[in-house]
Design an enzyme around this catalytic site. Structure first.
Site, PDB file in Angstrom:
ATOM      1  NE  ARG A 247      -3.929  -1.913   0.112  1.00 28.75           N
ATOM      2  CZ  ARG A 247      -4.110  -2.956  -0.740  1.00 28.75           C
ATOM      3  NH1 ARG A 247      -3.037  -3.064  -1.634  1.00 28.75           N
ATOM      4  NH2 ARG A 247      -5.008  -3.896  -0.894  1.00 28.75           N
ATOM      5  CD  GLU A 276      -1.595   2.713  -7.623  1.00 29.47           C
ATOM      6  OE1 GLU A 276      -2.673   2.090  -8.205  1.00 29.47           O
ATOM      7  OE2 GLU A 276      -0.923   2.012  -6.872  1.00 29.47           O
ATOM      8  CG  HIS A 295      -1.172  -1.472  -8.492  1.00 30.05           C
ATOM      9  ND1 HIS A 295      -1.886  -0.650  -7.475  1.00 30.05           N
ATOM     10  CD2 HIS A 295      -1.229  -2.768  -7.737  1.00 30.05           C
ATOM     11  CE1 HIS A 295      -2.388  -1.424  -6.626  1.00 30.05           C
ATOM     12  NE2 HIS A 295      -1.886  -2.572  -6.696  1.00 30.05           N
TER      13      HIS A 295
END
Length: 339
Positions: A247, A276, A295
């Site tokens: 995270r 993001e 990611h």
């Protein structure tokens, strides 16, 4: 049971699921669209679906209230972060989850990121593409053998913040490279550390002291938010590498920039970022010691196969009147008297 599958699903598992239930498959990846909560509610209610499998979509309280016939929500996530579990429990809706579905995939990427930072793999490859492979000895900065000199993994300390499924998978790989692994996780039994051959530490300072690599594997909670700031990261020895596949907001990104610029950190590798996608102007992207990925930790066919199998197995159990194994709200099962 009529089931709408919006998550990507393994074809073999989809066929097996269809043998027991009436299945409509509309993967968000293949459809190239993600349903909003309003659109999801309309789709479920309009066609009388009793179960839905989601990965990208969010099953909110409003969705649950708008679809009274919904009986099961299966989240193709490690935890059902895209489902309002409390609201589902109030309405007697079973919520399924797929713990560890991408643990091996994320661990593979994490090890690749560690290797990349310690051996400068991506930087060296980019230099070759730019025509910077030189044999001249006049400028060390242009000689790959000098410019990209790294270190071996063997004998170096890997510090794991958190010791869940991903961290354990990373530790297995790291131990295979001869690294020495230690971990901090007060919620894991001591026996689990011993079984994995990983030293258990009691404090963050003890974890960071002498670590060549710090790898982050905790969820974002009030306890972990901003847990690794400038003061904490400065406890790492000079030249250490920080890897985050968990995270983003557990780690202070400004501190990473500062410590990379000063040379205290030897490298940073991130597969998660806040926000993001990462803004192209973010200073971290301008630093050669930083590797930032979009990611992709769980982006493997195997992760899809794993969550498909888990969901199919539990949907089969429900069809047989048995308790599903991976239920996020077991209180609902008690009320249903599933055996």
């Amino acid at each position: 049971m009529k089931v709408l599958v919006l998550a990507p699903f393994d074809p073999t598992e989809l066929s097996r699921l269809g043998a027991l239930h009436s299945v409509v498959y509309e993967s968000w990846i293949e459809q190239r669209r993600m349903l909003s909560p309003d659109d999801l509610a309309a789709r479920l209610a309009g066609d009388g679906f009793e179960a839905v499998v989601v990965e990208a979509e969010f099953v909110t309280r409003d969705v649950l209230e708008a679809v009274p016939g919904l009986r099961v929500v299966a989240s193709a996530r490690g935890r059902p972060v895209n489902v309002d579990v409390a609201a589902a429990t109030e309405r007697g809706v079973v919520v399924l989850q797929t713990p560890g579905r991408n643990a091996e995939s994320v661990a593979d990427l994490c090890l690749a990121m560690i290797l990349d930072r310690l051996r400068h793999v991506s930087e060296a490859a980019a230099a070759v593409r730019r025509g910077e492979w030189s044999f001249g000895l006049d400028d060390d900065a242009l000689v790959p053998y000098v410019r990209f000199r790294g270190v071996e993994l063997g004998g170096r300390v890997l510090a794991l913040l958190g010791f869940g499924a991903v961290a354990r998978a990373v530790s297995r790989r790291a131990l295979g490279f001869g690294m020495v692994a230690r971990a901090l996780d007060p919620y894991v039994d001591a026996a689990d550390f011993e079984t994995c051959g990983v030293a258990r530490v009691a404090s963050l300072g003890e974890l960071l002291d002498g670590a060549a690599v710090l790898s982050v594997h905790v969820e974002q909670t009030p306890e972990t938010l901003g847990m690794l700031g400038l003061a904490e990261l400065s406890l790492l020895p000079r030249g250490a590498v920080v890897v985050n596949t968990a995270r983003a907001r557990v780690v202070d990104q400004d501190a990473l920039v500062s410590l990379l610029r000063s040379g205290h950190l030897g490298g940073v590798a991130l597969d998660v970022f806040s926000p993001e996608p990462v803004p192209p102007s973010h200073p971290l992207l301008a630093l050669p010691g930083a590797l930032v990925l979009p990611h992709i930790g769980g982006a493997t066919e195997d992760a899809v196969r794993h969550h498909s199998r888990m969901i199919r197995e539990d949907m089969e159990r429900i069809a047989r009147g048995e308790r599903p194994v991976r239920c996020a709200n077991p209180a609902v099962l008690d009320a249903m008297s599933l055996r």
